[in-house]
Design an enzyme around this catalytic site. Structure first.
Site, PDB file in Angstrom:
ATOM      1  N   GLU A  84       0.841  -1.210   0.000  1.00 64.10           N
ATOM      2  CA  GLU A  84       0.000   0.000   0.000  1.00 64.10           C
ATOM      3  C   GLU A  84       0.874   1.257   0.000  1.00 64.10           C
ATOM      4  O   GLU A  84       0.541   2.263  -0.617  1.00 64.10           O
ATOM      5  CB  GLU A  84      -0.944  -0.015   1.205  1.00 64.10           C
ATOM      6  CG  GLU A  84      -2.032  -1.074   1.080  1.00 64.10           C
ATOM      7  CD  GLU A  84      -2.913  -1.169   2.318  1.00 64.10           C
ATOM      8  OE1 GLU A  84      -2.380  -1.576   3.364  1.00 64.10           O
ATOM      9  OE2 GLU A  84      -4.100  -0.821   2.246  1.00 64.10           O
ATOM     10  N   GLU A  90      -4.062  -9.383   3.917  1.00 67.18           N
ATOM     11  CA  GLU A  90      -4.883  -9.059   5.093  1.00 67.18           C
ATOM     12  C   GLU A  90      -6.018 -10.049   5.331  1.00 67.18           C
ATOM     13  O   GLU A  90      -6.413 -10.325   6.460  1.00 67.18           O
ATOM     14  CB  GLU A  90      -5.463  -7.643   4.960  1.00 67.18           C
ATOM     15  CG  GLU A  90      -4.455  -6.516   5.120  1.00 67.18           C
ATOM     16  CD  GLU A  90      -3.576  -6.285   3.889  1.00 67.18           C
ATOM     17  OE1 GLU A  90      -3.742  -7.002   2.875  1.00 67.18           O
ATOM     18  OE2 GLU A  90      -2.720  -5.388   3.947  1.00 67.18           O
TER      19      GLU A  90
END
Ligand code: NAD
Length: 696
Positions: free
Chosen positions: A106, A126
């Protein structure tokens, strides 16, 4: 020590992430990057910024050490940091090598340009912790990768090589291994500056997909089928929908809400618990991480039966030579042939090449003579479960094994301390309790004897990693952690039959709740004769423990399970499908009559509570006795060795989820109705309830 370095190379500022081993995005690292960006922005001589990690990792994502602590969220948090990078007036270039996962990936999406090694490992994992990416990944991902690719990355959570993004604008330039990554990034930065390339802010791009509604519906249906009880994968679709339909800022807000919502789900707590439990299990409080270990370059295995064969395969698969010993040539030949057959089956399924098969079989040697164990570094015994047989084997080993060799027993129930005392070197003796099939099951209980040396423990834990097992340490007691608990689970299941349930009902209730297999199907698979033999010994030693005798009655009829075609269920030849047997139900009715029991209807929830709370109560006793070092070790054993549902996190976490006070109350009610002292809540449970604490 600083987690970042700042240096100036010509007109380019280089910010190096330096938080080994994988550049976890700690508070210090975030502060370091912000400081670097500020310094570069304020310096008129700097025209561009390069962000780079190590060969091994750009960044593995959140810093595990800060999990759950306020530092993990302290400003500058990751979304803030990404925004600072993205809004920088000077171009920011990420140079990606090694692992680039989760928050690390990210972070690169906040940069204006990206260079990568083709084999850099990109992932948004995640979902494996029950979450969705929470630092803009769900909104920037679809914008730069395309909707389908981004969704796949998020829902699967597996790493993919950077080269697989060749068709997307994600990577501006691939840098081959021969070229220095930083040099390439500096050259690229100079070009960006010279060409006055416009800064590409991913948040300003548009996510697009023709007829996206149909695609999203299709994705939802597909994902529903594979997500099982876990909510996160479908939330990925919600987030991607937002990336397609909402302005960026609103999408980010939705991502945050979804993330926070998931964080509070039991499934997410279970996955995070399992993640930390696995890491914790490899640590022993009194055996420091830097304890020297012994070299294990060759292994001896005694007994070429069910377990000996499977155990050997683990080492062969890891490239470690194995010598396997039997008493008779015939048994040895059979054992060797079984191993070959297993590999051939893998080959037929396309999982193994002929070359690998030959390589592995080439590492295996059979013998009838202990002389061949003279040089073995580790010798594991998997002979019959009889103390006399073990005694003979260990006395023999003591005579021939070289000094410093580790002598391990795969016993399931016998006293490892007694076994150690059969030798003159109890410090070198340890239990290595594999689970059947030993080449498949992840769990290894490492049984630490009273005299087992610390370096033996450290070595065995290291070896376990090499053969890809999840090792959990247990103290010495009858059944160790896993089987000591399962005994009570099985005992309670037996009482449920006495009171009115059928084997199929008990199994169905527990399987619906999430267990991979109910206790009776499991008994039929493992062989009911094994439990019978243990009961014969155990309940002579502990006559005060009551148990339902119906299981013995079936064994007396030779109903050992799958291997005899009949057990709690019926089996067709060559088929493992359990068929409920009306004959068993008839016998149960007669058995209850003999005992004077009027059967009652038992609900599925009572079945689940009684069986699972039996695990909890015995688990708590194991914890208070110090047989297990932590509650999470017990959970790890149940998740990896006993088919306990991952989304429930293990028996101990499950008890905490229900609330320990509630669990204790139910136990007291069971104690009152059954008169079975087993149900008195373990003192540890009573104590934790009084203190308002949990088990995990
Ligand atoms: P098994 O009967 O399949 O194999 C035992 C083998 O040991 C036989 O091939 C036998 O010939 C050989 N053997 C016996 N005495 C010997 C000796 N003195 N020297 C050399 N070889 C000898 O049994 P198994 O299921 O493989 O169990 C072996 C051990 O593993 C037992 O201690 C058992 O409790 C333990 N264990 C079994 C399981 C399981 O599910 N089967 C699981 C965990 C642990």
């Amino acid at each position: 020590m600083s987690s970042t370095r700042y240096e100036v190379r010509g007109a380019v500022a280089v910010i190096t992430l330096a938080n080994p081993p994988v550049n976890g995005i700690s508070y210090a690292l975030r502060c370091g990057v912000v400081a670097g960006v500020d310094q570069a922005s304020a310096d008129p001589a700097i025209k561009a910024i390069v962000l780079i990690g190590s060969d091994r990792a750009f960044s593995g994502g959140a810093d595990i050490g800060e999990f759950g602590s306020p530092k993990a969220y302290a400003e500058p948090n990751l979304p803030t940091l990404i925004r600072i990078l993205e809004t920088s007036a000077k171009p920011v270039i990420a140079a990606i090598s090694g692992v680039c996962m989760g928050g690390g990936f990210e972070l690169t999406l906040g940069c204006h340009f990206r260079l990568a090694r083709p084999d850099a490992k990109i992932a948004l994992p995640e979902v494996k912790l029950g979450l969705i990416p929470g630092a803009g990944g769900t909104q920037r991902g679809p914008r730069i990768l395309g909707v389908e690719t981004a969704l796949n990355l998020m829902v699967k959570g597996d790493p993919v090589p950077a080269s697989s993004f060749k068709d997307s604008p994600l990577i501006d330039e691939y840098v081959a291994a021969e070229t220095d990554l930083l040099d390439a990034a500096l050259a690229f930065a100079e070009r960006v500056v010279a060409e006055k390339r416009p800064l590409r802010r991913v948040s300003e791009m548009k996510a697009d997909y023709p007829d996206h509604e149909a695609f999203l519906q299709f994705a939802r249906n597909m994902i529903k089928g594979v997500a099982g009880p876990f909510p996160a994968p479908l939330k990925c679709v919600d987030a991607v929908t937002a990336a397609l339909t909402l302005p960026f800022e609103q999408g980010i807000k939705l991502e945050r809400d979804l993330f926070v919502g998931l964080m509070g789900t039991p499934e997410c707590r279970a996955l995070r618990h399992a993640f930390s439990a696995e890491r914790a299990a490899s640590k022993m409080p009194d055996v420091p991480a830097d304890t020297p270990t012994r070299t294990i370059a060759s292994v001896g295995v005694i007994g070429a039966g069910t377990m000996g064969g499977g155990i050997s395969m683990n080492f062969l698969n890891a490239g470690i030579p194995v010598t396997m010993l039997e008493m008779q040539q015939e048994a040895l030949d059979r054992g060797m042939a079984t191993i070959r057959k297993n590999y051939e089956n893998s080959m037929k399924k396309g999982k193994l090449s002929q070359e690998k098969l030959d390589q592995r079989m080439g590492l295996l040697k059979g013998t009838l003579s202990y002389d061949d164990f003279k040089d073995a570094d580790l010798i594991i015994e998997a002979v019959f479960e009889e103390i006399g047989v073990k005694e003979a084997v260990f006395k023999q080993l003591d005579k021939i094994a070289k000094p410093g060799a580790i002598l391990a027993s795969n016993t399931s129930t016998l006293d490892v301390n007694a076994i150690a005392e059969f030798t003159q070197r109890p410090q070198d003796v340890v239990g290595m309790h594999f689970f059947s099939p030993a080449n498949v099951m992840r769990l290894l209980e490492v049984v630490r004897g009273a005299k087992t040396a610390k370096d033996v423990m450290a070595t065995v834990m290291q070896v376990a990693k090499k053969i890809r097992k999840t090792a959990v340490v247990s103290g010495v007691c009858d059944g160790f952690i896993g089987n000591r608990m399962i005994e009570h689970y099985g005992r309670v299941a037996g009482f449920l039959l006495e009171e009115g349930a059928t084997p199929a009902q008990v199994d169905r209730a527990l399987e619906k709740w999430g267990m991979a297999m109910g206790p009776f199907r499991m008994g039929d698979l493992a062989g009911n004769d094994i439990g019978w033999a243990i009961r014969k010994r155990r309940y002579v030693e502990k006559p005060h423990i009551r148990y339902a005798r119906f299981a013995d009655r079936l064994c007396e009829q030779g109903r050992f399970g799958q291997k005899t075609g009949k057990g709690w269920y019926l089996y067709q030849p060559g088929n493992r499908k359990a068929i409920p047997d009306p004959e068993v139900d008839v016998q149960l009715v007669a058995y209850r009559k003999e005992l004077g029991i009027t059967p009652r209807k038992i609900s599925d929830s009572e079945i689940v509570q009684r069986c699972v709370y039996a695990l909890v109560n015995e688990g708590a006793r194991i914890l208070e006795e110090g047989i297990a070092a932590r509650a999470s070790d017990i959970d790890m054993i149940y998740l990896t060795g006993y088919g306990f549902p991952l989304f429930r996190g293990g028996p101990m976490l499950f008890a905490d989820e229900v609330g320990l006070y509630n669990v204790a109350r139910s136990m007291q009610a069971f104690a009152a109705s059954s008169g079975d002292s087993f149900w008195e809540p373990a003192p540890l449970i009573a104590q934790r309830v009084a203190e308002g604490k949990s088990l995990t």
